[in-house]
Each structure stands twice: as structure tokens, then as C-alpha cells.
Scaffold this active site. Structure first.
Site, PDB file in Angstrom:
ATOM      1  N   LYS A 121      86.674 -11.670 -10.161  1.00  0.00           N
ATOM      2  CA  LYS A 121      85.592 -12.697 -10.045  1.00  0.00           C
ATOM      3  C   LYS A 121      84.194 -12.144  -9.328  1.00  0.00           C
ATOM      4  O   LYS A 121      83.861 -12.351  -8.188  1.00  0.00           O
ATOM      5  CB  LYS A 121      86.044 -13.925  -9.084  1.00  0.00           C
ATOM      6  CG  LYS A 121      87.118 -14.549  -9.708  1.00  0.00           C
ATOM      7  CD  LYS A 121      87.949 -15.680  -8.819  1.00  0.00           C
ATOM      8  CE  LYS A 121      89.076 -15.951  -9.339  1.00  0.00           C
ATOM      9  NZ  LYS A 121      90.013 -16.860  -8.670  1.00  0.00           N
ATOM     10  N   THR A 122      83.823 -11.475 -10.360  1.00  0.00           N
ATOM     11  CA  THR A 122      82.632 -10.700  -9.957  1.00  0.00           C
ATOM     12  C   THR A 122      81.248 -11.180 -10.815  1.00  0.00           C
ATOM     13  O   THR A 122      81.445 -11.650 -11.750  1.00  0.00           O
ATOM     14  CB  THR A 122      82.651  -9.166 -10.057  1.00  0.00           C
ATOM     15  OG1 THR A 122      82.891  -8.749 -11.303  1.00  0.00           O
ATOM     16  CG2 THR A 122      83.858  -8.605  -9.016  1.00  0.00           C
TER      17      THR A 122
END
Length: 191
Positions: A121-122
């Protein structure tokens, strides 16, 4: 891509105000304490704008800063420094922030068997930098991409439920179809 997004080749403010012959030396000084991360990325941003800029690190990624000390300098064309500074500092601040927060989490679980591990989750396009910053802060990296391991999540199980596939059957299916070198994990929400 970040420099292109900022239209560094068309910096109308710097072009209108700063004479091209003006030389300068700028100091990168954090305002707050934390863990330093992203100096090489900041240096690359300055050099990409102007290969003649001289970026000198006083500290290294992973070092603790108290705030107020010089962590690096950049010297050369004032116009080039001003054009590159925001992009370079954005990378340095973001990465140092991630490293600092990770360090806080790592310290919070010190003495336990827990470990701090990142996810995918970047920000799209920044995964490598975000995960590097997590490692600088003492955290562990999980999968870099979907190809790095099987992670059976609630959405996978919900999709398979329509076929009447149980969790145990899903795991067996993954073992049978995924490469034998790939780890298989199941995301758990409750036990």
C-alpha cells in the site's frame, strides 16, 4: 517523473528572477528530529536538473538527526538549486518521515516477538523508495509485487466462495498451482 511532473524545464519564477550567472551554496537542515532517509534520491534530483551541482552529504541514511544540523549541502547554479529544491526535499522529507515512523513502531515492539513489516500500500510509482525507507527505519519488507508470493486475502476467499471453495481448498489450490519456491500466506482478520 517527479521532475517532469513539476515542469522543472519551465520554472517561470526562477527564470524571471534569478540571473543565470548567480552561484550559491544551500544547506539541507531538518527542522525536527528523526531518522534520515533519501539523501541519494535528493542528490539525484539536484543532479538531474543540473549535473554540475555538487551535492555533499554530511550524514548518511539511517542516522538519527535532532533537527537543526546540516545533513547535506548543494552548491552551484542558484537557479538550478531553486528549480530542483522542492522535488529533492519532497523525496527526502517523505522518506525520512516513513523511516522515522517505522523506527517508532519498531521501538514500540522491542523485546517482543513482533516485527514491523510493510505492505504494497504505497504511492504508485514510489514503492521502491517507500520500502527502502521502511528498511532504513528498522522495518522489514514484505512483497514488493504480486509476483513475490501468494497472499490469500478476504477478496480472494469471497470470490472463491461462490464456487464453494473453502479456505483449506484454496490453500491446496495455491500449493498445487504456484511455483514451489513461493511462500503461501493467508491474511487473517480474527482468530
Amino acid at each position: 517523473r517527479a521532475l517532469e511532473e513539476d515542469s522543472v524545464g519551465a520554472d517561470v519564477t526562477t527564470n524571471a528572477l534569478i540571473p543565470t550567472h548567480l552561484e550559491a551554496r544551500a544547506f539541507l537542515v531538518p527542522k525536527e528530529p528523526g531518522i534520515l532517509a533519501g539523501l541519494e534520491v535528493a542528490a539525484a534530483a539536484f543532479r538531474r536538473v543540473d549535473p554540475n551541482l555538487v551535492f555533499t552529504q554530511q550524514l548518511l541514511d539511517g542516522e538519527r538527526v535532532e533537527g537543526g544540523e546540516i545533513v547535506a549541502t548543494v552548491a552551484g547554479s542558484m537557479a538550478s538549486i531553486l528549480t530542483a529544491e522542492r522535488t529533492a526535499l519532497n523525496f527526502l522529507q517523505r522518506m525520512s518521515g516513513i523511516a522515522t515512523l517505522t523506527d517508532q513502531y519498531v521501538n514500540a515492539v522491542d523485546g517482543t516477538t513482533a516485527s514491523i513489516t510493510d505492505t504494497r500500500k504505497t504511492v504508485p510509482g514510489l514503492r521502491l523508495l517507500d520500502k527502502y525507507a521502511v528498511s532504513i527505519g528498522g522495518g522489514r519488507n514484505h512483497r514488493m509485487s504480486l509476483a513475490d508470493g501468494v497472499l490469500i486475502k478476504d477478496n480472494h476467499l469471497a470470490a472463491l466462495a461462490g464456487e464453494g471453495v473453502s479456505l483449506a481448498q484454496a490453500i491446496r489450490r495455491a500449493r498445487a498451482r504456484a511455483p514451489h519456491t513461493v511462500k503461501i500466506e493467508v491474511e487473517v482478520e480474527a482468530i
